[in-house]
Enzyme design. Sequence first.
Site, PDB file in Angstrom:
ATOM      1  N   GLY A 186     -65.050 -27.254  57.642  1.00 38.16           N
ATOM      2  CA  GLY A 186     -66.171 -26.345  57.427  1.00 38.16           C
ATOM      3  C   GLY A 186     -67.528 -26.932  57.735  1.00 38.16           C
ATOM      4  O   GLY A 186     -68.556 -26.326  57.437  1.00 38.16           O
ATOM      5  N   ASP A 212     -80.131 -27.536  66.605  1.00 39.96           N
ATOM      6  CA  ASP A 212     -80.368 -27.476  65.165  1.00 39.96           C
ATOM      7  C   ASP A 212     -81.320 -28.592  64.732  1.00 39.96           C
ATOM      8  O   ASP A 212     -82.289 -28.362  64.008  1.00 39.96           O
ATOM      9  CB  ASP A 212     -79.036 -27.592  64.420  1.00 39.96           C
ATOM     10  N   LYS A 255     -85.423 -28.488  63.219  1.00 40.65           N
ATOM     11  CA  LYS A 255     -85.850 -29.223  62.031  1.00 40.65           C
ATOM     12  C   LYS A 255     -86.950 -30.223  62.369  1.00 40.65           C
ATOM     13  O   LYS A 255     -87.894 -30.408  61.590  1.00 40.65           O
ATOM     14  CB  LYS A 255     -84.648 -29.940  61.411  1.00 40.65           C
TER      15      LYS A 255
END
Length: 425
Positions: free
Chosen positions: A186, A200, A204
């Site tokens: 996960g 990603d 940030k």
Amino acid sequence: MELGIGLFGLGTVGTGVVKILQQNSPQITERTGANLVVRHAVVHNLNKKRTGFVQDFPITDQPADILNNPDIQIVVEVMGGVSGAYDIIKQAITAKKHVVTANKDLIASHGQELANLANENGVDLYYEAAVAGGIPILRTLATSFTADEITRVAGIINGTSNFILTQMASNGLTYENALALAQEKGFAEADPTNDVAGFDAAYKLIILSNFAFGVQPVLGDVSISGITNLTDLDIEDAQSFGYGIKLLGVAQRVGDSNNAISIEVAPHLVPFDHPLATVHNENNAVLVNGESVGEVMLYGPGAGEMPTANSVLSDLTNVATNYTPGKPFNTFNQNLDLAKPSQRVARRFVVVDVADTPGAMYSVTGMFTSAKISFTDLKQTPAKNGYARLVALTYPASDAQLNVIKTTIRNADGINLVSEYKIFS
């Protein structure tokens, strides 16, 4: 004082927010002087079964149920996506509601616009959970470094890629097998592109750069390369020289007067004895270098239900504690030029495949000499399939110098550039 919360999104993070509010309500009230109550939640799928908390509030799929509710003073957006979340947050701010979000893509793309809108409407806009999960890095930058000049902010800010690299380095997994394991556990999405290609981390890093340097970069200002082309041979060679490989986001002042900023997401070689080399699996860590304080590192879980939800609660309690006309989360603004290739300087790890023919190795060393790049270490493996693998560690060299090497190699016969990474120090 009772403050009503409207929750957009009741997935992993949203569920964690409700759990913490329900479990720690007395403590939160004691510390903030406010009773925070979830009055309504809006979700995409009403048929999804939700467990782990007491459902003492209605759940619908109509945003107006929150936006038009005068008993809701704070909106929490944890549903993800950009366009839908952007519209909802704009409407919430215009309706004079404070907003807390964990949406890094949205803040990186529209953060300044939304912050200005919140300021005009006298409400708060907080987004601590948008960067590094449970690590309180944004508030630390906003409050603890106000008297210092930050020279660099860098770190491991994507848990998925760090998990994959850890499994490759520690357990000998191939990239494909490590990615499959991350998906099984996960830590990676079915389509992992956003994580493994570096986007990603780039979103940030944009937010971190805003807080650390007061600049307003966009995605096109960030040099981005992910881990998809990294091989087990790269990792083995790096380890033989005493380095691990980590995907790092690095924003730093460069130039003779530190008047330019370099913003980059890329795999870096990190010395085994450096603190970042000990950050494994899905964990994150952020280094902050200040002229006065030196180097500080914040470490912790970069994702997950409760760590990220805890950062959302940090923002919620901040709103509740200072329940007055809003003030911006970050007010730092200044102009810095983007770094030129000649200003982006670092030691390098360069891998070249060289045809096993007379004079080929001499040609490679000649290319580096022409670009004024010297080696600190060289490693050559025996020829295989007609090519030898040459691994070079260099003295500090600029992107401009490396670009000369790349161009020369592209035009050369029997020489292929396999990998090129910076060495972090």
